[in-house]
Design a protein around this motif. Structure first.
Motif, PDB file in Angstrom:
ATOM      1  N   LEU A 143       0.482  -1.339  -0.234  1.00  0.00           N
ATOM      2  CA  LEU A 143      -0.080   0.041   0.057  1.00  0.00           C
ATOM      3  C   LEU A 143       1.221   1.067  -0.309  1.00  0.00           C
ATOM      4  CD1 LEU A 143      -3.159   1.046   0.039  1.00  0.00           C
ATOM      5  CD2 LEU A 143      -2.820   0.901   2.501  1.00  0.00           C
ATOM      6  N   SER A 144       2.102   1.483   0.819  1.00  0.00           N
ATOM      7  CA  SER A 144       3.052   2.695   0.708  1.00  0.00           C
ATOM      8  C   SER A 144       3.575   2.760  -1.059  1.00  0.00           C
ATOM      9  CB  SER A 144       3.808   1.963   1.868  1.00  0.00           C
ATOM     10  OG  SER A 144       5.114   0.773   1.127  1.00  0.00           O
ATOM     11  N   ARG A 145       3.614   2.077  -1.258  1.00  0.00           N
ATOM     12  CA  ARG A 145       4.222   2.360  -1.989  1.00  0.00           C
ATOM     13  C   ARG A 145       3.003   2.404  -3.722  1.00  0.00           C
ATOM     14  NH1 ARG A 145       6.475  -0.946  -0.081  1.00  0.00           N
ATOM     15  NH2 ARG A 145       9.375  -2.111   0.045  1.00  0.00           N
ATOM     16  N   CYS A 146       2.073   2.189  -3.267  1.00  0.00           N
ATOM     17  CA  CYS A 146       0.504   2.789  -4.091  1.00  0.00           C
ATOM     18  C   CYS A 146       0.525   4.067  -3.586  1.00  0.00           C
ATOM     19  CB  CYS A 146      -0.135   1.855  -4.371  1.00  0.00           C
ATOM     20  SG  CYS A 146       0.345  -0.207  -4.888  1.00  0.00           S
ATOM     21  N   GLN A 147      -0.672   5.043  -4.512  1.00  0.00           N
ATOM     22  CA  GLN A 147      -1.263   5.868  -4.737  1.00  0.00           C
ATOM     23  C   GLN A 147      -3.187   5.299  -4.476  1.00  0.00           C
ATOM     24  OE1 GLN A 147      -0.966   9.025  -3.685  1.00  0.00           O
ATOM     25  NE2 GLN A 147       0.809   8.458  -3.506  1.00  0.00           N
ATOM     26  N   VAL A 148      -3.883   5.896  -4.082  1.00  0.00           N
ATOM     27  CA  VAL A 148      -4.918   5.030  -3.715  1.00  0.00           C
ATOM     28  C   VAL A 148      -6.027   6.172  -4.723  1.00  0.00           C
ATOM     29  CG1 VAL A 148      -7.387   4.340  -2.593  1.00  0.00           C
ATOM     30  CG2 VAL A 148      -4.634   3.495  -1.717  1.00  0.00           C
ATOM     31  N   TYR A 149      -6.621   5.849  -5.460  1.00  0.00           N
ATOM     32  CA  TYR A 149      -7.898   6.414  -6.095  1.00  0.00           C
ATOM     33  C   TYR A 149      -9.261   6.405  -5.805  1.00  0.00           C
ATOM     34  CZ  TYR A 149      -3.926   8.571  -8.325  1.00  0.00           C
ATOM     35  OH  TYR A 149      -2.896   9.174  -8.415  1.00  0.00           O
ATOM     36  N   VAL A 150      -9.915   6.875  -5.577  1.00  0.00           N
ATOM     37  CA  VAL A 150     -11.422   6.599  -5.007  1.00  0.00           C
ATOM     38  C   VAL A 150     -12.200   6.279  -6.276  1.00  0.00           C
ATOM     39  CG1 VAL A 150     -13.367   6.631  -2.933  1.00  0.00           C
ATOM     40  CG2 VAL A 150     -11.182   7.193  -2.298  1.00  0.00           C
ATOM     41  N   LEU A 151     -13.486   5.574  -6.444  1.00  0.00           N
ATOM     42  CA  LEU A 151     -13.947   5.706  -7.661  1.00  0.00           C
ATOM     43  C   LEU A 151     -15.577   6.379  -6.829  1.00  0.00           C
ATOM     44  CD1 LEU A 151     -11.271   5.026  -9.171  1.00  0.00           C
ATOM     45  CD2 LEU A 151     -13.075   3.787 -10.682  1.00  0.00           C
ATOM     46  N   LYS A 152     -16.691   6.699  -7.709  1.00  0.00           N
ATOM     47  CA  LYS A 152     -17.646   6.965  -6.975  1.00  0.00           C
ATOM     48  C   LYS A 152     -18.698   5.857  -7.923  1.00  0.00           C
ATOM     49  CE  LYS A 152     -16.607  11.688  -5.472  1.00  0.00           C
ATOM     50  NZ  LYS A 152     -16.930  13.093  -5.368  1.00  0.00           N
ATOM     51  N   SER A 153     -19.815   6.300  -7.340  1.00  0.00           N
ATOM     52  CA  SER A 153     -21.149   5.324  -7.581  1.00  0.00           C
ATOM     53  C   SER A 153     -21.750   6.098  -8.835  1.00  0.00           C
ATOM     54  CB  SER A 153     -22.438   4.444  -7.148  1.00  0.00           C
ATOM     55  OG  SER A 153     -21.674   3.432  -5.577  1.00  0.00           O
ATOM     56  N   LEU A 154     -22.086   5.486  -9.833  1.00  0.00           N
ATOM     57  CA  LEU A 154     -22.580   6.594 -11.046  1.00  0.00           C
ATOM     58  C   LEU A 154     -23.727   7.553 -10.650  1.00  0.00           C
ATOM     59  CD1 LEU A 154     -19.815   4.901 -12.545  1.00  0.00           C
ATOM     60  CD2 LEU A 154     -21.717   4.960 -14.729  1.00  0.00           C
ATOM     61  N   ASP A 155     -23.798   8.462 -10.837  1.00  0.00           N
ATOM     62  CA  ASP A 155     -24.989   9.472 -10.031  1.00  0.00           C
ATOM     63  C   ASP A 155     -26.269   9.362 -11.891  1.00  0.00           C
ATOM     64  OD1 ASP A 155     -24.430  10.947 -12.744  1.00  0.00           O
ATOM     65  OD2 ASP A 155     -23.559  12.739 -10.714  1.00  0.00           O
ATOM     66  N   LYS A 156     -27.435   9.870 -10.974  1.00  0.00           N
ATOM     67  CA  LYS A 156     -28.445   9.585 -12.078  1.00  0.00           C
ATOM     68  C   LYS A 156     -27.530  10.291 -13.216  1.00  0.00           C
ATOM     69  CE  LYS A 156     -32.930  11.286 -12.153  1.00  0.00           C
ATOM     70  NZ  LYS A 156     -34.294  12.586 -11.815  1.00  0.00           N
ATOM     71  N   GLU A 157     -27.245  11.464 -13.665  1.00  0.00           N
ATOM     72  CA  GLU A 157     -27.564  12.079 -14.852  1.00  0.00           C
ATOM     73  C   GLU A 157     -26.079  11.331 -15.183  1.00  0.00           C
ATOM     74  OE1 GLU A 157     -27.356  13.512 -11.853  1.00  0.00           O
ATOM     75  OE2 GLU A 157     -28.943  14.798 -12.448  1.00  0.00           O
ATOM     76  N   ASP A 158     -25.332  10.789 -15.147  1.00  0.00           N
ATOM     77  CA  ASP A 158     -24.074  10.001 -15.831  1.00  0.00           C
ATOM     78  C   ASP A 158     -24.813   8.329 -15.860  1.00  0.00           C
ATOM     79  OD1 ASP A 158     -21.506  10.946 -14.693  1.00  0.00           O
ATOM     80  OD2 ASP A 158     -21.609   9.997 -12.855  1.00  0.00           O
ATOM     81  N   LEU A 159     -25.757   7.647 -15.353  1.00  0.00           N
ATOM     82  CA  LEU A 159     -26.538   6.935 -15.977  1.00  0.00           C
ATOM     83  C   LEU A 159     -27.252   6.771 -17.186  1.00  0.00           C
ATOM     84  CD1 LEU A 159     -27.362   5.135 -12.370  1.00  0.00           C
ATOM     85  CD2 LEU A 159     -26.238   3.671 -14.091  1.00  0.00           C
ATOM     86  N   LEU A 160     -28.275   8.235 -16.751  1.00  0.00           N
ATOM     87  CA  LEU A 160     -29.421   8.479 -18.518  1.00  0.00           C
ATOM     88  C   LEU A 160     -28.217   8.796 -19.446  1.00  0.00           C
ATOM     89  CD1 LEU A 160     -31.517  10.874 -16.303  1.00  0.00           C
ATOM     90  CD2 LEU A 160     -32.115   8.257 -16.924  1.00  0.00           C
ATOM     91  N   GLU A 161     -26.829   9.411 -19.048  1.00  0.00           N
ATOM     92  CA  GLU A 161     -26.040   9.948 -20.096  1.00  0.00           C
ATOM     93  C   GLU A 161     -25.752   8.328 -20.391  1.00  0.00           C
ATOM     94  OE1 GLU A 161     -21.631  11.946 -21.270  1.00  0.00           O
ATOM     95  OE2 GLU A 161     -22.494  12.208 -19.196  1.00  0.00           O
ATOM     96  N   LEU A 162     -25.321   7.384 -20.256  1.00  0.00           N
ATOM     97  CA  LEU A 162     -24.235   5.818 -20.319  1.00  0.00           C
ATOM     98  C   LEU A 162     -26.402   5.788 -21.154  1.00  0.00           C
ATOM     99  CD1 LEU A 162     -22.823   3.774 -20.675  1.00  0.00           C
ATOM    100  CD2 LEU A 162     -23.998   2.942 -18.880  1.00  0.00           C
ATOM    101  N   ALA A 163     -27.430   5.328 -20.732  1.00  0.00           N
ATOM    102  CA  ALA A 163     -27.989   4.815 -21.213  1.00  0.00           C
ATOM    103  C   ALA A 163     -28.360   4.687 -22.646  1.00  0.00           C
ATOM    104  CB  ALA A 163     -29.985   4.730 -20.213  1.00  0.00           C
ATOM    105  N   ASN A 164     -29.061   6.489 -22.674  1.00  0.00           N
ATOM    106  CA  ASN A 164     -29.227   6.860 -24.523  1.00  0.00           C
ATOM    107  C   ASN A 164     -27.790   7.024 -24.472  1.00  0.00           C
ATOM    108  OD1 ASN A 164     -31.505   8.867 -24.184  1.00  0.00           O
ATOM    109  ND2 ASN A 164     -30.284   9.955 -22.055  1.00  0.00           N
ATOM    110  N   TYR A 165     -26.269   7.383 -24.293  1.00  0.00           N
ATOM    111  CA  TYR A 165     -25.556   6.669 -25.566  1.00  0.00           C
ATOM    112  C   TYR A 165     -25.502   5.172 -26.025  1.00  0.00           C
ATOM    113  CZ  TYR A 165     -20.861   5.481 -27.058  1.00  0.00           C
ATOM    114  OH  TYR A 165     -19.345   5.676 -27.695  1.00  0.00           O
ATOM    115  N   ALA A 166     -26.358   4.277 -25.223  1.00  0.00           N
ATOM    116  CA  ALA A 166     -26.066   2.733 -25.322  1.00  0.00           C
ATOM    117  C   ALA A 166     -27.370   2.787 -26.717  1.00  0.00           C
ATOM    118  CB  ALA A 166     -25.873   2.232 -24.588  1.00  0.00           C
ATOM    119  N   ILE A 167     -28.238   3.642 -26.824  1.00  0.00           N
ATOM    120  CA  ILE A 167     -29.049   3.251 -28.012  1.00  0.00           C
ATOM    121  C   ILE A 167     -29.026   3.919 -29.474  1.00  0.00           C
ATOM    122  CG2 ILE A 167     -31.047   2.582 -25.962  1.00  0.00           C
ATOM    123  CD1 ILE A 167     -32.208   5.274 -26.410  1.00  0.00           C
ATOM    124  N   LYS A 168     -28.310   4.974 -28.627  1.00  0.00           N
ATOM    125  CA  LYS A 168     -27.563   5.519 -30.336  1.00  0.00           C
ATOM    126  C   LYS A 168     -26.629   5.056 -30.623  1.00  0.00           C
ATOM    127  CE  LYS A 168     -29.660   9.637 -28.441  1.00  0.00           C
ATOM    128  NZ  LYS A 168     -28.944  11.397 -28.041  1.00  0.00           N
TER     129      LYS A 168
END
Length: 421
Positions: A143-168
């Motif tokens: 752990l001391s040799r690595c940086q740690v980056y925290v990723l977050k759950s996708l919010d509503k806007e992210d999910l809707l963007e992905l859904a529309n991107y998928a169907i298009k």
């Protein structure tokens, strides 16, 4: 044909949705990638938020050799083989290869130790992905040799963007007429997980008429109820399957218990979560009918942390079968609940004087400890004296249940207490 989630896996940061705090304009990871110089790091976040995708984008952008291991199926030998391959294939002017390890929290200490040298001397640049807190699951030297980056759950806007991107843009979906009339259920069941969102979209589209697909809350809920095979570590299925697992052990059905264990293993359930439930079951359901069950369940938990995965599944299987095949008693479980109810009902009753500690002269003068009888001074290491508060001296809490081991304890107590048990 690959599933939708795989078909839509982005190849560049421009198509990567979410995690703006890391890969947005002037964010730390984007700057690192654009500079061409990255250090080893660990991506920590819930499932389906783009950890694996981000690692692949980085490798593609930097044009580096890319090796991948899964902690679920790899052992120390696999780690060493990849490191040797990275050494052999690297030329003097070439940048460090990237080694991506998915679910790095499942690596045992020995597996993580085998990475240390290669990370420290630059043989590989490590990118780890984990859903668990690295400070608890990753050894301190690594752990001391690595940086740690925290990723977050996708919010509503992210999910809707992905859904529309998928169907298009998807080669299959863009040829269909797909309308998102209602999205509440789609977003709720996705739970911030991009992969889950795309799986639900694909499920609904494939089960609907070929001409037109309309997403409503009712349709999404209905389709998911008809297709419960996908194991969801964070949703209702997670709790249903662990419930079936514990009830099968309680019901003394080793076949069913090992089946539900397999469902959890195949679905990627955290092995430590399963092991913790086995320890609880050993106390709650087997109890005094077979006290060795708790010892074995606890040994299972300890061994699992030392051995890691995938061999850990065998340890879980042994404990599962043993617990399911053991005689059952919940007398200790009932006893502590009854005792707590008694305490709540009667309050803080005084400790009898003869049971109190008397470290000072004043306490002795007040008769603390007076007339206490030391059990080991008597036959069978027992003497009949009062241990309960006076108001409860006739209360019975622990009640002997009918199993050979527990009946033996009951017989011994009845002999000592002459009819009390």
């Amino acid at each position: 044909m690959p599933p939708l989630a795989e078909r839509l896996r982005p190849q560049t940061l421009d198509h990567y949705i979410g995690q703006k705090h890391l890969v947005g304009e002037k964010a730390i990871l984007r700057q690192m990638i654009e500079s061409g110089h990255i250090a080893s790091f660990i991506l920590w976040g819930p499932p389906g938020v783009g950890k694996t995708t981000l690692a692949k984008i980085i490798a593609n952008k930097l044009d580096r050799p890319y090796y991948t291991l899964s902690a679920v199926s790899s052992g120390v030998k696999d780690v060493r083989d990849v490191i040797e391959k990275a050494k052999a294939n690297r030329f003097f002017s070439q940048a460090n290869p990237i080694l991506f390890i998915d679910e790095i929290h499942r690596f045992s200490k020995s597996q993580q130790d085998s990475l240390l040298g290669a990370v420290e001397n630059g043989t590989v640049t490590l990118i780890g992905a984990t859903t668990e807190n690295p400070s608890f699951e990753v050894i301190t030297p690594l752990l001391s040799r690595c940086q740690v980056y925290v990723l977050k759950s996708l919010d509503k806007e992210d999910l809707l963007e992905l859904a529309n991107y998928a169907i298009k843009t998807d080669s299959e979906l863009k040829n269909r007429e797909i309308i998102f009339e209602e999205t509440e259920s789609l977003l709720r069941f996705s739970g911030g997980d991009a992969r889950k969102l795309l799986n639900i979209i694909e499920l609904v589209v494939n089960s609907d008429t070929p001409e037109k697909v309309i997403f409503t809350n009712e349709i999404v809920t209905e389709r998911l109820q008809q297709n419960p095979s996908a194991y969801d570590k964070d949703g209702e299925m997670h709790y249903d399957i662990i419930s079936a697992f514990i009830k099968s052990i309680r019901g003394s059905d080793p076949d069913a218990a090992i089946y539900w264990l397999a469902r959890m293993v195949a679905g990627g359930e955290d092995p430590k979560f399963i092991a913790r439930r086995l320890v609880i079951s050993a106390s709650e359901d087997i109890g005094l009918a077979n006290p060795n069950a708790l010892l074995l369940a606890n040994a299972c938990f300890d061994a699992l942390q030392k051995i890691g995965w995938p061999e850990g599944r065998i340890i879980l299987a042994e404990a599962t079968v043993y617990l399911a095949a053991s005689p059952k008693s919940n007398s200790a479980y009932l006893a502590i609940d009854d005792a707590l109810a008694l305490v709540e009902r009667t309050g803080n009753l005084p400790v009898p004087l003869h049971l109190r500690n008397a470290p000072t002269k004043l306490m002795k003068d007040l008769n603390y400890g007076k007339d206490y009888k030391y059990s080991h001074d008597f036959a069978n290491h027992f003497v009949n004296q009062q241990f309960m508060p006076s108001e409860l001296k006739n209360e019975r809490i622990w009640k002997v249940q009918n199993s050979p081991a527990e009946s033996k304890l009951g017989d011994w107590l009845r002999e000592l207490w002459k009819g009390r048990y």
